[in-house]
Design an enzyme around this catalytic site. Structure first.
Site, PDB file in Angstrom:
ATOM      1  N   HIS A   5      -8.614   4.201   4.118  1.00  0.00           N
ATOM      2  CA  HIS A   5      -7.948   5.462   3.744  1.00  0.00           C
ATOM      3  C   HIS A   5      -8.869   6.653   3.976  1.00  0.00           C
ATOM      4  CE1 HIS A   5      -4.188   3.828   2.219  1.00  0.00           C
ATOM      5  NE2 HIS A   5      -4.896   2.814   1.748  1.00  0.00           N
ATOM      6  N   LEU A  47      -2.412  -6.933   9.175  1.00  0.00           N
ATOM      7  CA  LEU A  47      -3.332  -6.967  10.314  1.00  0.00           C
ATOM      8  C   LEU A  47      -2.748  -6.187  11.493  1.00  0.00           C
ATOM      9  CD1 LEU A  47      -4.548 -10.680  10.113  1.00  0.00           C
ATOM     10  CD2 LEU A  47      -5.619  -8.652   9.147  1.00  0.00           C
ATOM     11  N   SER A  49       2.561  -4.204  13.724  1.00  0.00           N
ATOM     12  CA  SER A  49       3.396  -3.165  14.328  1.00  0.00           C
ATOM     13  C   SER A  49       2.608  -2.331  15.342  1.00  0.00           C
ATOM     14  CB  SER A  49       4.037  -2.275  13.261  1.00  0.00           C
ATOM     15  OG  SER A  49       3.069  -1.760  12.398  1.00  0.00           O
ATOM     16  N   ASP A  95      -5.496   2.140  13.334  1.00  0.00           N
ATOM     17  CA  ASP A  95      -4.929   0.870  13.808  1.00  0.00           C
ATOM     18  C   ASP A  95      -4.760   0.878  15.321  1.00  0.00           C
ATOM     19  OD1 ASP A  95      -4.814   0.512  11.123  1.00  0.00           O
ATOM     20  OD2 ASP A  95      -2.626   0.597  10.966  1.00  0.00           O
TER      21      ASP A  95
HETATM   22  C1  GLA Z   1      -2.859   1.789   7.455  1.00  0.00           C
HETATM   23  C2  GLA Z   1      -2.756   2.987   8.401  1.00  0.00           C
HETATM   24  C3  GLA Z   1      -4.147   3.421   8.888  1.00  0.00           C
HETATM   25  C4  GLA Z   1      -5.115   3.591   7.733  1.00  0.00           C
HETATM   26  C5  GLA Z   1      -5.069   2.401   6.778  1.00  0.00           C
HETATM   27  C6  GLA Z   1      -5.884   2.625   5.537  1.00  0.00           C
HETATM   28  O1  GLA Z   1      -3.304   0.658   8.141  1.00  0.00           O
HETATM   29  O2  GLA Z   1      -1.920   2.680   9.501  1.00  0.00           O
HETATM   30  O3  GLA Z   1      -4.017   4.596   9.657  1.00  0.00           O
HETATM   31  O4  GLA Z   1      -4.874   4.787   7.053  1.00  0.00           O
HETATM   32  O5  GLA Z   1      -3.743   2.078   6.385  1.00  0.00           O
HETATM   33  O6  GLA Z   1      -7.222   2.707   5.833  1.00  0.00           O
END
Ligand code: GLA
Length: 389
Positions: A36, A129, A132, A176
């Site tokens: 986060h 993980l 998507s 991600d």
């Molecule tokens: C999800 C979001 C990421 C990131 C994480 C928390 O995976 O897609 O962008 O904010 O939560 O670190």
């Protein structure tokens, strides 16, 4: 049979034959530390996995899109069209590839014919993980190759995030899609989300394993809570920004934050911002620890990350806390924390080889006893970014 033949065989079965079909892959990801922080201008430290999404694809003569997932075979073939790229509740998983095609159009990359697609993923479903984002990036990569677009993998990541934000309504950061598009074998990516500068750091897993514990808790409210946390951080930032000359929470260190934190009016909001600031600093220290070969310190910082996500950011919940707190009790566990958005999903632990079996047995039993259903465990490997097979 290997996975390429397997998916091509299915392609032939669904669409008549597999002549001219090509097969692509994009990984899933796990974040080692820096949670986060990516929408707060901070650092993250994720890596791509060898698990991921495979897609067999072939161009069509018309503008039709046909999608089939071997993971959701009951849904059968889902049809759409390049002329109808809108999010649709009933379209299920196809909103991810469709979102990507839409985003390509928005960015000026013209897709001039329809596609037949079969997808198969081996990322545990709902595990956190990033299945998507993996579907988004495999779609982006196959579009780039099939239509000859000159797009870097970093740009693919940005288009993926754009489609997730604007088409699928999740206000996620860049982590991600970046981790997946830019993955490198045996390396984690130390990414500064403030300016997208990054470096690869070798993760030497000699004598230990990266273990994923999947809580099997349905995410439910997760996405709306995610957007809520993001808003809390944004409000906190505006409250402390006055006259400070900072752009993001990632610009602060712990000391400065402690001096100015009372400008944040609400106590919960202060805690959210505190997490964002401390977690960012922790991530920088953790990468240094890894470079110094101080794996014990790296593990300790992983544990502190979990505590901060539990107490300040409040995104863990009983399931993730149980998995982590049980893991901490076991000799040979170097570090353990929740990973990803939280509110369900999974934890990541660094575990010495000789303790892995005991880890899965003990954490599994304690989890079942306390939560009432089983967790799943996977020992995973760090893989590379997208490719054609
Ligand atoms: C999800 C979001 C990421 C990131 C994480 C928390 O995976 O897609 O962008 O904010 O939560 O670190």
């Amino acid at each position: 049979m290997d996975i390429k033949n397997n998916i091509l065989k299915k392609f032939a079965k669904i669409y008549g034959n597999a002549e001219g079909a090509r097969v692509f892959f994009a990984p899933g990801r796990v974040n080692l530390i820096g949670e986060h922080t990516d929408y707060n201008g901070g650092h993250v430290f994720p890596c791509a996995l060898t698990l991921g999404t495979y897609a067999a694809v072939r161009k069509r003569e018309d503008r039709k899109l046909r999608f089939y997932s071997m993971n959701f075979s009951k849904l059968g073939v889902i049809e759409s069209s390049l002329d109808n790229l809108k999010p649709d509740k009933d379209a299920g998983w196809t909103n991810y590839p469709k979102g990507m095609m839409w985003a390509f159009g928005e960015k000026g990359y013209k897709i001039d014919c329809g596609l037949d697609i079969v997808v198969k993923g081996n990322i545990p479903h709902g595990s956190g993980l990033s299945s998507s984002a993996s579907v988004e990036i495999v779609t982006g990569y196959l579009l780039k190759v099939l239509f000859g677009f000159e797009i870097s993998n970093q740009e693919l990541a940005l288009i993926g995030q754009y489609s997730e934000n604007k088409f699928n309504g999740v206000n996620c950061g860049i982590m991600d899609q970046f981790a997946i598009a830019m993955g490198r074998k045996d390396c984690a990516i130390f990414l500064d989300t403030a300016d997208l500068s990054y470096e690869y750091a070798q993760v030497n897993l000699q004598g230990m394993k990266l273990v994923i514990s999947c809580s099997n808790k349905r995410r439910g409210l997760g996405d709306s809570k995610y957007n809520e946390r993001r808003e809390e951080c944004e409000t906190a930032l505006t409250e402390i920004q006055a006259g400070m000359g900072i752009n993001t929470l990632g610009d602060l260190d712990e000391q400065l934050f402690e001096q100015i934190k009372m400008a944040i009016k609400d106590e919960d909001r202060r805690k959210r911002a505190r997490h964002a600031v401390y977690e960012n600093r922790r991530t920088i220290r953790a990468v240094q620890a890894l470079k110094d070969n101080d794996i014990a310190l790296f593990g300790k910082l992983m544990n502190e990350s979990h505590i901060s996500l539990r107490d300040d950011y409040e995104v863990t919940g009983e399931e993730l806390d149980t998995l982590v707190e049980e893991a901490w009790k076991i000799d040979g566990v170097i570090g353990s924390r929740m990973t990803g958005a939280g509110f369900g999903g999974c934890t990541v632990s660094l575990v010495k080889d000789e303790a892995v079996e005991k880890f899965m047995e003990k954490v599994g039993a304690a989890y079942k006893e306390r939560i009432g259903y089983a967790a799943d465990f996977y020992s995973v490997e760090i893989g590379s970014g997208p490719c054609e097979l």
